[in-house]
Design a protein around this motif. Structure first.
Motif: not given
Length: 81
Positions: A40-48
């Motif tokens: 999801n977007k939150r996990d992508l943002t954290n990964d980034a």
């Protein structure tokens, strides 16, 4: 494990005297490959943000190959923005 709730799993981890992976403290819902196509977007943002240089490498690869890492076909930098 598949029958347990997330709360049950975290309770078991704590009872074993261990700590969950740090990404859960960042707010991730799940862990898998960085920039997972099913996340999801939150996990992508954290990964980034952890580590930020990795996003630049993936973005360069997407640009170079003209192919996206996400099944939505939206480039990672746009998904995270």
């Amino acid at each position: 494990m598949h029958e347990l709730s997330a709360d049950d799993v975290f309770s078991l981890i704590k009872a074993a005297g261990q700590q969950p992976h740090y990404a859960y403290a960042l707010g991730n819902d799940r862990l898998s490959c960085v920039f997972c196509i099913m996340t999801n977007k939150r996990d992508l943002t954290n990964d980034a943000a952890n580590p930020p240089a990795l996003l630049a490498e993936y973005a360069a690869m997407e640009s170079r190959t003209d192919y996206t890492m996400n099944m939505s076909r939206i480039p990672l930098v746009e998904l995270i923005a």
